[in-house]
Write a protein that holds these residues in place. Structure first.
Motif, PDB file in Angstrom:
ATOM      1  N   GLY A  42       0.753  -1.168  -0.065  1.00  0.00           N
ATOM      2  CA  GLY A  42      -0.103  -0.022  -0.040  1.00  0.00           C
ATOM      3  C   GLY A  42       0.878   1.307  -0.123  1.00  0.00           C
ATOM      4  O   GLY A  42       0.478   2.539  -0.539  1.00  0.00           O
ATOM      5  N   ARG A  43       1.918   1.258   0.826  1.00  0.00           N
ATOM      6  CA  ARG A  43       3.021   2.413   0.606  1.00  0.00           C
ATOM      7  C   ARG A  43       3.650   2.406  -0.381  1.00  0.00           C
ATOM      8  O   ARG A  43       4.486   3.779  -0.703  1.00  0.00           O
ATOM      9  CB  ARG A  43       3.681   2.343   1.849  1.00  0.00           C
ATOM     10  N   ASP A  44       4.055   1.460  -1.441  1.00  0.00           N
ATOM     11  CA  ASP A  44       4.924   1.462  -2.502  1.00  0.00           C
ATOM     12  C   ASP A  44       4.236   2.080  -3.712  1.00  0.00           C
ATOM     13  O   ASP A  44       3.206   1.638  -4.379  1.00  0.00           O
ATOM     14  CB  ASP A  44       5.124  -0.087  -2.810  1.00  0.00           C
ATOM     15  N   THR A  45       4.893   3.387  -3.978  1.00  0.00           N
ATOM     16  CA  THR A  45       4.450   4.246  -5.093  1.00  0.00           C
ATOM     17  C   THR A  45       4.405   3.292  -6.517  1.00  0.00           C
ATOM     18  O   THR A  45       3.662   3.815  -7.542  1.00  0.00           O
ATOM     19  CB  THR A  45       4.912   5.426  -5.224  1.00  0.00           C
ATOM     20  N   ASP A  46       5.195   2.412  -6.661  1.00  0.00           N
ATOM     21  CA  ASP A  46       5.291   1.568  -7.818  1.00  0.00           C
ATOM     22  C   ASP A  46       4.226   0.346  -8.138  1.00  0.00           C
ATOM     23  O   ASP A  46       4.348  -0.183  -8.965  1.00  0.00           O
ATOM     24  CB  ASP A  46       6.696   0.791  -7.956  1.00  0.00           C
ATOM     25  N   VAL A  47       3.504   0.257  -6.806  1.00  0.00           N
ATOM     26  CA  VAL A  47       2.601  -0.780  -7.029  1.00  0.00           C
ATOM     27  C   VAL A  47       1.138  -0.300  -7.364  1.00  0.00           C
ATOM     28  O   VAL A  47       0.553   0.678  -6.800  1.00  0.00           O
ATOM     29  CB  VAL A  47       2.374  -1.730  -5.552  1.00  0.00           C
ATOM     30  N   ARG A  48       0.764  -0.828  -8.371  1.00  0.00           N
ATOM     31  CA  ARG A  48      -0.922  -0.402  -8.948  1.00  0.00           C
ATOM     32  C   ARG A  48      -2.022  -1.178  -8.239  1.00  0.00           C
ATOM     33  O   ARG A  48      -2.962  -0.713  -7.880  1.00  0.00           O
ATOM     34  CB  ARG A  48      -0.903  -0.235 -10.499  1.00  0.00           C
ATOM     35  N   ALA A  49      -1.678  -2.384  -8.248  1.00  0.00           N
ATOM     36  CA  ALA A  49      -2.667  -3.410  -7.604  1.00  0.00           C
ATOM     37  C   ALA A  49      -2.006  -4.438  -7.132  1.00  0.00           C
ATOM     38  O   ALA A  49      -0.784  -4.627  -7.225  1.00  0.00           O
ATOM     39  CB  ALA A  49      -3.718  -3.699  -8.687  1.00  0.00           C
ATOM     40  N   VAL A  50      -2.733  -5.339  -6.172  1.00  0.00           N
ATOM     41  CA  VAL A  50      -2.294  -6.499  -5.411  1.00  0.00           C
ATOM     42  C   VAL A  50      -3.013  -7.319  -5.886  1.00  0.00           C
ATOM     43  O   VAL A  50      -4.386  -7.352  -5.731  1.00  0.00           O
ATOM     44  CB  VAL A  50      -2.387  -6.232  -3.942  1.00  0.00           C
ATOM     45  N   LEU A  84      -6.775  -0.784   2.081  1.00  0.00           N
ATOM     46  CA  LEU A  84      -5.686  -0.436   1.366  1.00  0.00           C
ATOM     47  C   LEU A  84      -5.864   0.641   0.298  1.00  0.00           C
ATOM     48  O   LEU A  84      -6.962   0.382  -0.500  1.00  0.00           O
ATOM     49  CB  LEU A  84      -5.024  -1.639   0.570  1.00  0.00           C
ATOM     50  N   PRO A  85      -5.010   1.545  -0.086  1.00  0.00           N
ATOM     51  CA  PRO A  85      -5.331   2.494  -1.062  1.00  0.00           C
ATOM     52  C   PRO A  85      -5.057   1.936  -2.612  1.00  0.00           C
ATOM     53  O   PRO A  85      -5.116   2.664  -3.769  1.00  0.00           O
ATOM     54  CB  PRO A  85      -4.403   3.424  -0.773  1.00  0.00           C
ATOM     55  N   LYS A  86      -4.583   0.461  -2.563  1.00  0.00           N
ATOM     56  CA  LYS A  86      -4.545  -0.014  -3.977  1.00  0.00           C
ATOM     57  C   LYS A  86      -5.669  -1.251  -4.094  1.00  0.00           C
ATOM     58  O   LYS A  86      -6.187  -1.874  -3.233  1.00  0.00           O
ATOM     59  CB  LYS A  86      -3.129  -0.767  -4.236  1.00  0.00           C
ATOM     60  N   PRO A  87      -6.185  -1.503  -5.294  1.00  0.00           N
ATOM     61  CA  PRO A  87      -7.091  -2.468  -5.197  1.00  0.00           C
ATOM     62  C   PRO A  87      -6.458  -3.771  -5.297  1.00  0.00           C
ATOM     63  O   PRO A  87      -5.334  -4.103  -5.452  1.00  0.00           O
ATOM     64  CB  PRO A  87      -7.470  -2.435  -6.976  1.00  0.00           C
TER      65      PRO A  87
END
Length: 244
Positions: A42-50, A84-87
Motif C-alpha cells: 500500500g505504501r509502495d508507489t510502484d504498486v498499482r494493484a495487489v 488499502l489504497p490499492k485494489p
C-alpha cells in the motif's frame, strides 16, 4: 520461515499464501506476515494493484486450529485489505473454507476457477463466522448467506458468483482476470484510491460498528466446550458428539 511468496510484474504485486501442507490455514504467523506485506504494498508507489492468490489446491482452509490468530489480528488483516489504497484482487484456483472466505470477501475483485469449492464450516465445529462477517454481510446476498452460514454445506464457483462472493468464475481464472488487471494498469493511482474509498465506505462502517462485538463473540465461542469438542473431532476425523 515465510508462508508467503511474493512476485511483481508491471505494477502488480502478487502475494501467494504458500503453506500448502497446512492448506494455507490462517495461522497467527501468516496473518501477521500477510498484514505486513499488504501494508508495504500500500505504501509502495510502484504498486498499482495487489493480487492475492495461493499455492496448492486450497486458497485457505480458514483459521489454523493449531495456531489460531487472535481475533483482533484477523480483524486487522481484513481491515487492511479493505482500507488499502490499492485494489486487491483475489485469484482462486482451489478450495476456500471458513476464515478464508472472509479474506476473499475483503478483496475488491475476486476471480475463481470452476474447480474451486467454498463452505462456511464454522457451525460444524461449534463456532460462528463472526469476524469474517465484517466484509461478508455488506457484500453478499443475505438469503443465500443465511443458508450457507447455518448449514455449512459446500457450494461451487457459479453459486459464489451468483451471491456476490466472487466477481466472476471461469475454467481459466487467469483469462477471467486478464481484462481486470489490464484495466487497473490503465487507471490513475489517485483515481483508483478514491474510487475504492467510495466502494468500501459501507464495509468500513460495519468494521467501526461491529468489530468489537464480533471479536468478543469469536473469542467466547472458541473457548467454549462445544468448540473444543468440534475442533477435536475435526482433528480426529470423526463426527462431533452433537451429530444426530
Amino acid at each position: 520461515m515465510t508462508a508467503l511468496a511474493r512476485s511483481r510484474a508491471r505494477g502488480v504485486q502478487t502475494l501467494a499464501l504458500d503453506s500448502p501442507h497446512r492448506r494455507n490455514a490462517l495461522s497467527a504467523a501468516l496473518v501477521a506476515e500477510l498484514t505486513a506485506a499488504l501494508t508495504d504494498a500500500g505504501r509502495d508507489t510502484d504498486v498499482r494493484a495487489v493480487v492475492l492468490t495461493h499455492t496448492g489446491t486450497t486458497f485457505s482452509a480458514g483459521a489454523d486450529l493449531r495456531d489460531p490468530p487472535d481475533p483482533d489480528a484477523l480483524v486487522g488483516l481484513l481491515r487492511t485489505v479493505v482500507e488499502l489504497p490499492k485494489p486487491v484482487v483475489a485469484r482462486v484456483t482451489g478450495h476456500v473454507r471458513a476464515g478464508g472466505l472472509g479474506l476473499l470477501a475483503a478483496c475488491d475483485i475476486a476471480g475463481a476457477s470452476t474447480a474451486s469449492t467454498f463452505a462456511f464450516t464454522e457451525v460444524r465445529i461449534g463456532v460462528a463466522p463472526a469476524v469474517i462477517s465484517l466484509p461478508l454481510l455488506p457484500r453478499t446476498d443475505p438469503r443465500a448467506l443465511a443458508r450457507l452460514y447455518l448449514t455449512g454445506e459446500r457450494f461451487d464457483a457459479a453459486e459464489a458468483a451468483r451471491i456476490g462472493l466472487v466477481t466472476a468464475a471461469g475454467d481459466d481464472v487467469d483469462a477471467v482476470l486478464e481484462p481486470v488487471l489490464d484495466g487497473l494498469r490503465r487507471a490513475s493511482p489517485q483515481a483508483l484510491a478514491e474510487t475504492k474509498r467510495l466502494l468500501t465506505a459501507r464495509v468500513l462502517e460495519a468494521f467501526d460498528r461491529d468489530a468489537a462485538q464480533l471479536t468478543a463473540l469469536s473469542a467466547r465461542l472458541f473457548a467454549s466446550p462445544q468448540a473444543r469438542e468440534g475442533m477435536t473431532a475435526f482433528l480426529e476425523r470423526r463426527d462431533p458428539e452433537w451429530v444426530v
